[in-house]
Design an enzyme around this catalytic site. Structure first.
Site, PDB file in Angstrom:
ATOM      1  N   SER A  19      -3.103 -12.019 -10.233  1.00 55.82           N
ATOM      2  CA  SER A  19      -3.616 -12.737 -11.402  1.00 55.82           C
ATOM      3  C   SER A  19      -4.257 -11.750 -12.387  1.00 55.82           C
ATOM      4  O   SER A  19      -4.167 -11.948 -13.602  1.00 55.82           O
ATOM      5  CB  SER A  19      -4.617 -13.817 -10.982  1.00 55.82           C
ATOM      6  OG  SER A  19      -5.659 -13.262 -10.213  1.00 55.82           O
ATOM      7  N   HIS A  24       0.833  -1.208   0.000  1.00 51.97           N
ATOM      8  CA  HIS A  24       0.000   0.000   0.000  1.00 51.97           C
ATOM      9  C   HIS A  24       0.872   1.265   0.000  1.00 51.97           C
ATOM     10  O   HIS A  24       0.448   2.320   0.460  1.00 51.97           O
ATOM     11  CB  HIS A  24      -0.969   0.014   1.192  1.00 51.97           C
ATOM     12  CG  HIS A  24      -2.072  -1.003   1.027  1.00 51.97           C
ATOM     13  ND1 HIS A  24      -3.261  -0.718   0.416  1.00 51.97           N
ATOM     14  CD2 HIS A  24      -2.125  -2.313   1.370  1.00 51.97           C
ATOM     15  CE1 HIS A  24      -4.023  -1.805   0.400  1.00 51.97           C
ATOM     16  NE2 HIS A  24      -3.351  -2.794   0.971  1.00 51.97           N
ATOM     17  N   ASP A  69       1.752  -3.837  -9.553  1.00 51.44           N
ATOM     18  CA  ASP A  69       1.554  -5.185 -10.090  1.00 51.44           C
ATOM     19  C   ASP A  69       1.914  -5.254 -11.572  1.00 51.44           C
ATOM     20  O   ASP A  69       2.587  -6.179 -12.023  1.00 51.44           O
ATOM     21  CB  ASP A  69       0.104  -5.626  -9.885  1.00 51.44           C
ATOM     22  CG  ASP A  69      -0.298  -5.624  -8.421  1.00 51.44           C
ATOM     23  OD1 ASP A  69       0.609  -5.548  -7.558  1.00 51.44           O
ATOM     24  OD2 ASP A  69      -1.496  -5.689  -8.140  1.00 51.44           O
TER      25      ASP A  69
HETATM   26  C1  GLA Z   1      -2.872  -4.472  -4.955  1.00 47.30           C
HETATM   27  C2  GLA Z   1      -2.749  -3.317  -5.936  1.00 47.30           C
HETATM   28  C3  GLA Z   1      -1.339  -2.729  -5.906  1.00 47.30           C
HETATM   29  C4  GLA Z   1      -0.899  -2.403  -4.490  1.00 47.30           C
HETATM   30  C5  GLA Z   1      -1.153  -3.592  -3.566  1.00 47.30           C
HETATM   31  C6  GLA Z   1      -0.868  -3.261  -2.126  1.00 47.30           C
HETATM   32  O1  GLA Z   1      -2.061  -5.542  -5.364  1.00 47.30           O
HETATM   33  O2  GLA Z   1      -3.044  -3.758  -7.237  1.00 47.30           O
HETATM   34  O3  GLA Z   1      -1.291  -1.589  -6.725  1.00 47.30           O
HETATM   35  O4  GLA Z   1      -1.522  -1.242  -4.014  1.00 47.30           O
HETATM   36  O5  GLA Z   1      -2.492  -4.055  -3.653  1.00 47.30           O
HETATM   37  O6  GLA Z   1       0.477  -2.999  -1.945  1.00 47.30           O
END
Ligand code: GLA
Length: 448
Positions: free
Chosen positions: A128, A36, A173
């Site tokens: 995913s 986060h 991600d």
């Molecule tokens: C999800 C979101 C990411 C990130 C994480 C927490 O995976 O897609 O962008 O904020 O939560 O770190």
């Protein structure tokens, strides 16, 4: 990697009566530390899994996406002209959103037949969704010769998730899936976009990263992720800074009057510090030193950010009691997976987690190995694609796979723009934007 190009290509042949022009793979990710923090303009340190999504794909001449998934059924048939956010819902919004975002950016992307296969558990906090987006993004970019740097492709895939799917996720991600390299974690500065490969080889230290899929499922669409994001923005406003990235010392967050917002901010600021500490440890070859950072990060996510869930607390605690050097939840939270830094022989850790689950009457968790693996890439090229049956003029098959000449033959033309890792001292000198981290947040007791 249990997925193979041959399987996806075979299914494509069955469904479309022709060979795909190619098959692309995009991995899921584990975030070593920094949760986060991405949408707070901070730092993250993910690495790619050896599991992910494959997309077998061919161009079509009719500006339609025909999307089929071995996991989600289908087909979804999506005309691209006139496509808008809200126009597609459910699983097909991820691939359709990518085509939409690429076209919005002016990239020359047209119709495609796509067959998607995955060996990532869904809702397990292993990205995913981003793996689908990134597999489709590199497939479409390669098929249509869209010369776009991977950092920009990551931003477009994120836009698909933000606007077509409606999840206000950060950039971690998609960046991890597109930019990671085998044997490395990726230090990503989410404000500047600069990425740095950091060698990460737990096996050389006699260790391994173990993923425990806790069995509890999460969905970032349920509003709690968005709520955390809004709380962080409120906390930054309360501190008078553009984002929580601009706060160096976790102790400063105590100045926020609202105790909930103060705790949210303390997590973000302290996890940013832990990312930078982790990079310094890896630079010094001290993989084992990550253990306490993982432990502290979990405590912070559980007690300050409140995104942990009962199975994660039990699994992380049991893993540490069973011999893990540290363990924490990964991803957005409210369900998903725990990672544990474990000895190469991790039988005792697995047994401890299984026993903790059995003692509560829970179904056993699933364990996945997590060697730091390669980022997204094409894994199969059919060099002489036959005319596609749905092409408007089937006698005129695409002439070349790489429309702009031989430069791309044998590898995707889009390339990661990552820096190389520098020694901690050099990097500290050049880290003009870094906070000077204060003491870590007060370590919280483990869950019982
Ligand atoms: C999800 C979101 C990411 C990130 C994480 C927490 O995976 O897609 O962008 O904020 O939560 O770190």
């Amino acid at each position: 990697m249990s997925l193979t190009a041959g399987q996806a290509a075979g299914r494509f042949r069955t469904w479309h009566g022709a060979e795909p022009e190619g098959v692309w793979h995009a991995p899921g990710r584990v975030n070593l530390i920094g949760e986060h923090t991405d949408y707070n303009n901070g730092w993250v340190l993910p690495f790619a899994l050896d599991r992910g999504v494959v997309a077998a794909a061919s161009r079509r001449g009719d500006d339609v996406l025909d999307i089929r998934s071995l996991q989600s059924g289908g087909p979804a048939v999506v005309p691209l002209p006139g496509l808008r956010p809200g126009g597609v819902t459910g699983w097909a919004a991820y691939p359709a959103g990518v085509a939409w975002a690429m076209r919005e950016a002016g990239l020359p992307v047209g119709g495609a037949s796509l067959v998607i296969d995955s060996d990532l558990p869904q809702g397990a906090g292993l990205s995913s969704s981003a793996a689908i987006e990134c597999a489709v993004a590199i497939a479409l970019a390669d098929l249509y010769g869209a010369d776009v740097p991977r950092t920009e492709l990551a931003a477009l895939a994120r836009r698909a998730e933000n606007e077509m799917v409606g999840v206000p996720s950060g950039i971690m991600d998609q960046s991890a899936s597109l930019l990671c390299e085998a044997g490395h974690a990726l230090l990503l500065d989410c404000r500047s976009g600069q990425s740095t490969r950091v060698p990460f080889d737990p096996a050389a230290a006699g260790l391994a990263l173990l993923v425990v899929d806790t069995g509890a499922r999460h969905a970032l669409t349920d509003g709690r992720y968005a709520q955390r994001r809004a709380e962080c923005e409120q906390a930054a406003r309360a501190l008078g800074v553009p984002s929580l990235r601009d706060v160096a010392d976790p102790a400063r967050t105590a100045a926020i009057g609202d105790p909930v917002l103060a705790r949210r901010a303390r997590h973000v600021v302290s996890d940013n510090c832990r990312v930078l500490a982790a990079v310094d440890l890896l630079g010094a070859g001290d993989v084992a030193g990550l253990g306490p950072l993982l432990h502290d990060s979990h405590a912070s996510l559980r007690d300050d950010f409140e995104v942990s869930w009962p199975q994660a607390d039990v699994a992380a605690d049991a893993a540490e009691r069973g011999g893990a050097l540290g363990a924490r939840m990964v991803g957005g939270g409210f369900g998903g997976s725990v990672i544990a830094l474990v000895p190469a022989d991790d039988a005792a850790v697995r047994a401890a987690v299984r026993a903790a689950y059995a003692g509560r009457g829970w179904a056993p968790p699933t364990f996945l190995d997590a060697p730091p693996s390669a980022g997204a890439r094409r894994i199969l090229l059919i060099l002489t694609p036959p005319p596609h049956p749905s092409s408007p003029d089937p006698t005129t098959p695409p002439k070349t796979f790489w429309p702009r000449g031989s430069r791309g033959r044998g590898r995707p033309r889009t390339r990661a723009r990552s820096g190389t890792w520098q020694s901690p001292r050099t990097r500290r000198r050049s880290r003009a934007n870094s906070p000077i981290c204060g003491a870590p947040s007060t370590p919280s007791p483990r869950s019982a």
